[in-house]
Scaffold this motif. Structure first.
Motif, PDB file in Angstrom:
ATOM      1  N   GLU A 131       0.685  -1.341  -0.019  1.00  0.00           N
ATOM      2  CA  GLU A 131       0.068   0.023  -0.095  1.00  0.00           C
ATOM      3  C   GLU A 131       0.785   1.071   0.086  1.00  0.00           C
ATOM      4  O   GLU A 131       2.103   1.559   0.669  1.00  0.00           O
ATOM      5  N   LEU A 135      -3.402   3.928  -2.520  1.00  0.00           N
ATOM      6  CA  LEU A 135      -3.086   3.313  -3.627  1.00  0.00           C
ATOM      7  C   LEU A 135      -2.981   1.657  -2.809  1.00  0.00           C
ATOM      8  O   LEU A 135      -1.757   1.416  -2.251  1.00  0.00           O
ATOM      9  N   VAL A 144      -6.164  -3.884  -8.155  1.00  0.00           N
ATOM     10  CA  VAL A 144      -5.593  -2.730  -7.817  1.00  0.00           C
ATOM     11  C   VAL A 144      -6.774  -1.578  -7.117  1.00  0.00           C
ATOM     12  O   VAL A 144      -7.678  -1.507  -7.757  1.00  0.00           O
ATOM     13  N   ILE A 146      -7.870   1.815  -5.831  1.00  0.00           N
ATOM     14  CA  ILE A 146      -7.463   3.142  -5.852  1.00  0.00           C
ATOM     15  C   ILE A 146      -8.537   3.984  -5.053  1.00  0.00           C
ATOM     16  O   ILE A 146      -9.458   4.106  -5.443  1.00  0.00           O
ATOM     17  N   ASP A 147      -7.928   4.764  -3.859  1.00  0.00           N
ATOM     18  CA  ASP A 147      -8.867   5.362  -2.826  1.00  0.00           C
ATOM     19  C   ASP A 147     -10.246   4.640  -2.530  1.00  0.00           C
ATOM     20  O   ASP A 147     -11.417   5.086  -3.018  1.00  0.00           O
ATOM     21  N   ALA A 151      -9.710  -0.661  -9.737  1.00  0.00           N
ATOM     22  CA  ALA A 151      -9.285  -0.305 -10.612  1.00  0.00           C
ATOM     23  C   ALA A 151      -9.636  -1.129 -11.962  1.00  0.00           C
ATOM     24  O   ALA A 151      -9.591  -2.274 -11.525  1.00  0.00           O
ATOM     25  N   LEU A 204      -4.048   4.770 -12.911  1.00  0.00           N
ATOM     26  CA  LEU A 204      -3.593   5.225 -11.615  1.00  0.00           C
ATOM     27  C   LEU A 204      -4.214   6.480 -11.177  1.00  0.00           C
ATOM     28  O   LEU A 204      -4.050   6.898 -10.020  1.00  0.00           O
ATOM     29  N   TYR A 207      -2.401   8.780  -8.616  1.00  0.00           N
ATOM     30  CA  TYR A 207      -1.227   8.227  -8.245  1.00  0.00           C
ATOM     31  C   TYR A 207      -0.217   8.092  -9.228  1.00  0.00           C
ATOM     32  O   TYR A 207       0.904   7.328  -9.160  1.00  0.00           O
ATOM     33  N   ARG A 208      -0.523   8.704 -10.376  1.00  0.00           N
ATOM     34  CA  ARG A 208       0.168   8.786 -11.539  1.00  0.00           C
ATOM     35  C   ARG A 208       1.602   9.148 -11.330  1.00  0.00           C
ATOM     36  O   ARG A 208       2.655   8.436 -12.246  1.00  0.00           O
TER      37      ARG A 208
END
Length: 223
Positions: A131, A135, A144, A146-147, A151, A204, A207-208
């Motif tokens: 983590e 993420l 995955v 995301i928040d 994903a 992402l 978080y990219r």
């Protein structure tokens, strides 16, 4: 014994691949078009699918999409067209590898071995979850978050992200990524890596920026 499904409307091509596959110890099932392949996958399990692009009734890309809805089976695509667009479109659809006709049966066997081995590794071993803020990356479960939201990525995006995470803070050249993530020499086509990095960054979202570009070299997952 690994089981593979060969899907091609040309009987001679199916016969050649089948001969080499059975020699390598695979159990082989054949389908002459995409519709037949989809129906077979509904009732049988396979370790990989060898799938032709140009077929009647249902083309290879559409067949791949339908198969992926049913089961997450690795797909090796065959095509008489070698344009980069077709390859990248195939990867976006979720294929694992792409071979242009005319092909060497030995090359197909080598690439099948790689994608089956890679998929087997993804489904075994202890649970591995990491983590980074909001993420959450479940490598073993291939998920995955995301928040709090799951994903939606292509299989190759997952493979690329997991590899970057496992090698976090390490500079990775494009050639290294091609070799280890795609599992073979992709003839130096670095744009394949760049395209998938772009897709992965979009997936992402916020978080990219964990994926850092290293000018003239490649990328790294920096935390």
């Amino acid at each position: 014994m690994y089981r593979i499904l060969i899907v091609d409307d040309e009987e001679k091509i199916r016969a050649v691949i089948k001969e080499y596959a059975e020699f390598e110890g695979y159990a082989v099932v054949e389908a002459k078009d995409g519709m037949e392949a989809v129906n077979i996958v509904k009732s049988e399990d396979f370790d990989a699918v060898v799938l032709d692009v140009m077929m009647p009734r249902l083309d290879g890309f559409s067949t791949c999409k339908e198969i992926k809805k049913i089961k997450n089976i690795p797909v090796l695509m065959l095509s008489a067209r070698g344009e980069e667009y077709d390859k990248l479109f195939g990867f976006e659809m979720g294929i694992d590898d792409y071979v242009t006709k005319p092909f060497s049966p030995k090359e197909i066997m080598a690439r099948l071995k790689v994608i089956i081995s890679r998929n087997s590794k993804n489904t075994t071993g202890e649970n591995e979850i990491v983590e980074f803020g909001g993420l959450k990356i479940d490598i073993t479960g291939r998920n995955v978050i995301i928040d709090g939201q799951k994903a939606d990525m292509t299989p190759k995006e997952y493979d690329l992200l997991f590899y970057l995470v496992k090698n976090k803070n390490i500079a990775l050249s494009r050639e290294k990524l091609l070799s280890d993530v795609w599992g073979y020499d992709f003839y130096g086509d670095d744009r394949t890596v760049d395209t998938h990095i772009k897709m992965l960054r979009n997936s992402l979202g916020n978080y990219r920026n964990y994926i850092v570009t290293l000018r003239s070299l490649g990328y790294k997952f920096e935390v």
